[in-house]
Motif scaffolding. Structure first.
Motif, mmCIF file in Angstrom:
data_model
loop_
_atom_site.group_PDB
_atom_site.id
_atom_site.type_symbol
_atom_site.label_atom_id
_atom_site.label_comp_id
_atom_site.label_asym_id
_atom_site.label_seq_id
_atom_site.Cartn_x
_atom_site.Cartn_y
_atom_site.Cartn_z
ATOM 1 N N MET A 1 0.821 -1.210 0.000
ATOM 2 C CA MET A 1 0.000 0.000 0.000
ATOM 3 C C MET A 1 0.857 1.262 0.000
ATOM 4 O O MET A 1 0.566 2.216 -0.694
ATOM 5 C CB MET A 1 -0.935 -0.048 1.231
ATOM 6 C CG MET A 1 -1.721 1.223 1.487
ATOM 7 S SD MET A 1 -2.550 1.900 0.030
ATOM 8 C CE MET A 1 -3.587 0.540 -0.464
ATOM 9 N N ILE A 210 -11.147 7.830 0.319
ATOM 10 C CA ILE A 210 -9.977 7.165 0.923
ATOM 11 C C ILE A 210 -10.288 6.736 2.358
ATOM 12 O O ILE A 210 -9.892 5.658 2.795
ATOM 13 C CB ILE A 210 -8.745 8.097 0.852
ATOM 14 C CG1 ILE A 210 -8.264 8.193 -0.594
ATOM 15 C CG2 ILE A 210 -7.609 7.595 1.754
ATOM 16 C CD1 ILE A 210 -7.232 9.263 -0.867
ATOM 17 N N ASN A 211 -11.045 7.573 3.080
ATOM 18 C CA ASN A 211 -11.401 7.218 4.458
ATOM 19 C C ASN A 211 -12.323 6.005 4.535
ATOM 20 O O ASN A 211 -12.421 5.376 5.575
ATOM 21 C CB ASN A 211 -12.075 8.411 5.142
ATOM 22 C CG ASN A 211 -11.060 9.375 5.718
ATOM 23 O OD1 ASN A 211 -10.723 9.309 6.887
ATOM 24 N ND2 ASN A 211 -10.537 10.255 4.878
ATOM 25 N N LEU A 212 -13.030 5.727 3.438
ATOM 26 C CA LEU A 212 -13.948 4.586 3.444
ATOM 27 C C LEU A 212 -13.240 3.285 3.063
ATOM 28 O O LEU A 212 -13.809 2.214 3.192
ATOM 29 C CB LEU A 212 -15.087 4.845 2.448
ATOM 30 C CG LEU A 212 -16.014 6.003 2.843
ATOM 31 C CD1 LEU A 212 -16.950 6.358 1.706
ATOM 32 C CD2 LEU A 212 -16.801 5.636 4.087
ATOM 33 N N ALA A 213 -12.020 3.380 2.610
ATOM 34 C CA ALA A 213 -11.286 2.179 2.168
ATOM 35 C C ALA A 213 -10.661 1.462 3.370
ATOM 36 O O ALA A 213 -10.386 2.080 4.397
ATOM 37 C CB ALA A 213 -10.195 2.591 1.184
ATOM 38 N N PRO A 214 -10.451 0.166 3.228
ATOM 39 C CA PRO A 214 -9.879 -0.607 4.351
ATOM 40 C C PRO A 214 -8.362 -0.452 4.433
ATOM 41 O O PRO A 214 -7.621 -1.433 4.353
ATOM 42 C CB PRO A 214 -10.278 -2.045 4.003
ATOM 43 C CG PRO A 214 -10.342 -2.053 2.521
ATOM 44 C CD PRO A 214 -10.798 -0.693 2.090
ATOM 45 N N THR A 215 -7.917 0.787 4.537
ATOM 46 C CA THR A 215 -6.483 1.045 4.616
ATOM 47 C C THR A 215 -6.210 1.960 5.796
ATOM 48 O O THR A 215 -7.041 2.790 6.146
ATOM 49 C CB THR A 215 -5.965 1.753 3.351
ATOM 50 O OG1 THR A 215 -6.814 2.875 3.100
ATOM 51 C CG2 THR A 215 -5.977 0.857 2.150
ATOM 52 N N ASN A 216 -5.032 1.798 6.375
ATOM 53 C CA ASN A 216 -4.652 2.658 7.486
ATOM 54 C C ASN A 216 -4.375 4.060 6.952
ATOM 55 O O ASN A 216 -3.506 4.260 6.113
ATOM 56 C CB ASN A 216 -3.405 2.083 8.170
ATOM 57 C CG ASN A 216 -3.087 2.831 9.438
ATOM 58 O OD1 ASN A 216 -2.929 4.047 9.421
ATOM 59 N ND2 ASN A 216 -3.018 2.108 10.532
ATOM 60 N N LYS A 217 -5.127 4.998 7.488
ATOM 61 C CA LYS A 217 -5.033 6.372 6.972
ATOM 62 C C LYS A 217 -3.640 6.962 7.176
ATOM 63 O O LYS A 217 -3.133 7.710 6.332
ATOM 64 C CB LYS A 217 -6.072 7.213 7.693
ATOM 65 C CG LYS A 217 -6.291 8.576 7.115
ATOM 66 C CD LYS A 217 -7.431 9.215 7.866
ATOM 67 C CE LYS A 217 -7.451 10.698 7.701
ATOM 68 N NZ LYS A 217 -8.445 11.307 8.573
ATOM 69 N N VAL A 220 -1.278 5.804 4.504
ATOM 70 C CA VAL A 220 -1.507 6.574 3.266
ATOM 71 C C VAL A 220 -0.908 7.973 3.426
ATOM 72 O O VAL A 220 -0.240 8.485 2.515
ATOM 73 C CB VAL A 220 -3.026 6.661 2.963
ATOM 74 C CG1 VAL A 220 -3.280 7.548 1.747
ATOM 75 C CG2 VAL A 220 -3.602 5.281 2.715
ATOM 76 N N ARG A 369 -7.806 11.383 14.181
ATOM 77 C CA ARG A 369 -9.241 11.328 14.430
ATOM 78 C C ARG A 369 -9.871 10.590 13.271
ATOM 79 O O ARG A 369 -9.656 10.924 12.112
ATOM 80 C CB ARG A 369 -9.826 12.741 14.514
ATOM 81 C CG ARG A 369 -9.490 13.436 15.784
ATOM 82 C CD ARG A 369 -10.174 14.792 15.790
ATOM 83 N NE ARG A 369 -9.420 15.722 16.618
ATOM 84 C CZ ARG A 369 -9.327 17.014 16.397
ATOM 85 N NH1 ARG A 369 -9.938 17.543 15.361
ATOM 86 N NH2 ARG A 369 -8.646 17.783 17.197
ATOM 87 N N GLN A 370 -10.654 9.584 13.584
ATOM 88 C CA GLN A 370 -11.138 8.732 12.498
ATOM 89 C C GLN A 370 -12.546 9.073 12.028
ATOM 90 O O GLN A 370 -13.000 8.574 11.023
ATOM 91 C CB GLN A 370 -11.052 7.282 12.945
ATOM 92 C CG GLN A 370 -9.604 6.866 13.171
ATOM 93 C CD GLN A 370 -9.513 5.439 13.604
ATOM 94 O OE1 GLN A 370 -10.122 5.044 14.588
ATOM 95 N NE2 GLN A 370 -8.774 4.660 12.857
#
Lengths: 375, 310
Positions: A1, A210-217, A220, A369-370
């Motif tokens: 990623m 991007i926030n909705l994807a299963p990736t650590n923000k 990224v 903050r998520q």
């Protein structure tokens, strides 16, 4: 990623023409303009030989010592031998600062007072004083010629040794280029700002995706920031190569330290932009405006538009000089170029590192903050 | 159950955006979330997806509590947002590849899925185009492709047809039905009742942050008193006794505008015949006649007292 995002962020930044203009072409254009405008300053400060005429007549021929003395001043005077009439004409046309004539005493003819006239007179006074001394010595003690005393009259001894406090001669224009590089470093803020906008759901629609994807923000974010720093460094190196290679501006010969300043300056700029975007919840246009205004203010205080401003701030409000990243970057280059010790340089670098840590920490606490209160 | 939302409350200061919102979505269905602008549809979706903080309530997706770091859930969810969310600096192909890559790391699998998504939305001829070179309809298709390329089990489409021409709108709606046939559960939010009627297997009508009615298209229409709308073109309207029409059994309202008589009737099979008989008795000549079944707007109007498009 990490690498996947890094690659795509590089593409996005490189294809953003507006961004590339402001962060790469604009500094190059500004450097070119600085070079054109400031080269006159250097020319104005060069010493121009004093134009002087000497009237040729029998008295001059009778004083070969004067002609010899004048020949030793070829770095000070531009001498031409003429008739009296010609000398008078040259003086009236302001082509010479004055003319020297023996009639039979040594006389200087000028039509105004000024620095050049003072220089000519200083030379003549020195010549007359030395001549009189030698005549007196020989008259009172003819053996002085054999003892070398007369030779000592005209010789000059230096009782002080010149020690340079800096590595290079002061150059009034290099500080403008230092501030230009500081500005370019801080323009890295555009890149940092772009990256934060791209991953914040409350700042952009792609950020929401991007926030909705299963990736650590944060993964990224880190990868995006690395991409921004890579581009910023490359742009800065291009600018440095242009300033040094094409414009011929010297930055000293401490390339390792210069590179270190570029890296730290770039990181300061990129994290500064990220900081602005993370703490101010406004549209991208507004954030860009804030970034430009703050960067230009910092550069102004570092002496970009008015060279003495740096000195004024340092003497009147020294704390402001230490709180201004543009000034610290400028000062780092200044210290490398002029100072023999690295104390000032490392002080500046450490302070810049402090800014990077503060900007990064605040950005991190905002980004982690998520969930958002509003979109 | 795919989605289970209970008592969701979201406030913006004094404004209650979601007022004890409840929603259940079953696997394999197309749920149409219908409501006027500002009714809370997008807020509800953003809360369900854990983008927005909420004040109260529980949200489960695939029977698991939803949270920002519920990556296993997120992996099977696709979102097509109201605004086109793509990078201007990337081509059509690169945009789809990038957003698909956030879900699928394997390059070969991703390549196949991206190709399928491009094929699905019909952007094969535009893969090297940058977004600003695309028309509004093509942009919307790209937006959809970016949301569905990873082939999620649950797809949420938030007003995907806003500002889209009719032809592109039909393509999009047909595509959504195709995705559903392929096994995806769909939530489709819109303020266009015709779209929702066309594709949704179940409809939830929202107003002021809560669901005010839910059921199939037919079930919702059965819940209201009004039946068909009868439109008659009268050739001699000056002879009409409008009050007599209103007095007929099962007639809810009657309005005459120029030559056009619009009668809203209750649920009875013989309303039209009764009206025609009455007009014949009054010697009113009739031009065109047509009758419309009740719409979702009638459902909304009857429940809230206002038009869906107000």
């Amino acid at each position: 990623m990490f690498l996947f995002n890094y690659r795509y962020r590089l593409k996005c930044i490189l294809r953003d023409r507006q961004l590339m203009f402001w962060t790469l072409l604009f500094p190059i254009l500004l450097a070119t303009l600085f070079n054109l405008a400031l080269s006159n300053i250097t020319t104005a400060e060069e010493f121009i030989k004093v134009p002087v005429a000497v009237v040729e007549n029998d008295q001059l021929d009778a004083n070969p010592a004067f002609t010899t003395a004048l020949e030793g001043t070829d770095e000070l005077f531009a001498v031409q031998y003429t008739t009296r009439a010609e000398a008078e004409a040259l003086l009236n046309d302001n082509q010479i600062s004055g003319y020297i004539v023996f009639e039979p005493d040594l006389n200087l003819v000028v039509n105004q007072s000024g620095l050049n006239q003072t220089i000519i007179r200083g030379f003549l006074d020195d010549f007359l004083q030395s001549s009189a001394t030698i005549v007196t010595v020989i008259t009172e003690n003819p053996t002085a010629l054999d003892n070398g005393i007369v030779a000592g009259v005209s010789s000059r001894s230096e009782y002080l040794t010149e020690v340079s406090a800096s590595q290079s001669n002061p150059d009034p224009i290099v500080n403008y280029f230092y501030t230009l590089i500081a500005m370019t470093c801080l323009y890295g803020g555009f890149l940092g700002l772009k990256e934060v906008v791209a991953i914040q759901a409350d700042l952009s629609d792609v950020g929401a995706r991007i926030n909705l994807a299963p990736t650590n923000k944060l993964t990224v974010f880190m990868s995006s920031m690395l991409a921004a720093t890579t581009i910023q460094l490359a742009e800065l190196l291009i600018l440095l190569a242009f300033i040094i290679g094409v414009l011929g501006i010297s930055f000293g010969n401490q390339l390792g330290y210069i590179a270190l300043t570029c890296v730290i300056g770039s990181l300061t700029g990129v994290t500064f932009g990220a900081f602005i975007a993370s703490v101010i919840k406004k549209g991208e246009g507004f954030l860009t405006g804030i970034l430009i205004a703050s960067t230009m203010t910092m550069c102004f205080l570092a002496g970009m538009m008015y060279a003495d401003m740096k000195y004024i701030v340092t003497t009147k409000i020294p704390i402001l000089a230490y709180l201004n990243p543009a000034n610290l970057i400028t000062d780092s280059f200044y210290a490398l170029y002029y100072y023999t010790s690295h104390t000032q340089f490392f002080t500046d670098i450490l302070l810049l590192c402090g800014f990077i840590i503060v900007f990064s920490a605040i950005t991190y606490f905002v980004l982690r903050r998520q969930k958002y209160a509003s979109l | 159950m795919v989605i289970n939302v209970k008592n969701l409350v979201k406030r913006y200061g004094d404004l209650i955006a979601l007022d004890h919102f409840n929603l259940e979505v079953q696997e394999g269905e197309i749920l149409g979330l219908l409501g006027p602008n500002g009714s809370g549809k997008t807020t509800a979706i953003n809360c369900i997806l854990s983008l927005l903080k909420y004040d109260k309530g529980t949200i489960e997706i695939f029977d698991q509590p939803m949270s920002p770091d519920a990556y296993d859930i997120k992996r099977d969810v696709g979102i097509v947002m109201q605004n086109v969310a793509v990078f201007e600096e990337l081509t059509v192909y690169e945009n789809i590849d990038y957003f698909c890559g956030l879900y699928i790391a394997d390059r070969q699998t991703r390549k196949k899925r991206v190709a399928e998504a491009i094929d699905f939305v019909g952007l094969n001829d535009f893969i090297k185009f940058f977004p600003k070179k695309l028309s509004g309809g093509l942009l919307r298709r790209l937006n959809i492709a970016c949301g569905i390329a990873h082939q999620p089990k649950l797809i949420i489409l938030d007003e995907p047809t806003v500002a889209v021409d009719p032809q592109s709108r039909n393509n999009i709606l047909e595509g959504i039905q195709k995705l559903n046939r392929q096994g995806a559960t769909i939530i489709y939010t819109s303020h266009y009742m015709e779209e929702v009627e066309q594709i949704a297997s179940r409809i939830a009508i929202m107003d002021k942050g809560k669901i005010i009615a839910m059921g199939t298209n037919e079930e919702l229409k059965k819940k209201i008193k009004s039946g068909e709308h009868i439109n008659l073109e009268l050739l001699n309207p000056e002879d009409l006794d409008l009050e007599a029409i209103k007095a007929l059994p099962h007639i809810i309202s009657a309005e005459l505008t120029d030559h056009q008589l619009v009668v809203k009737s209750g649920r009875d099979k013989n309303n039209l015949i009764a009206i025609l008989d009455h007009l014949k008795d009054q010697n009113i000549a009739i031009g065109k006649i047509y009758s419309e079944p009740p719409t979702l707007n009638d459902v909304f109007l009857e429940i809230t007292g206002k038009e869906l498009r107000d």
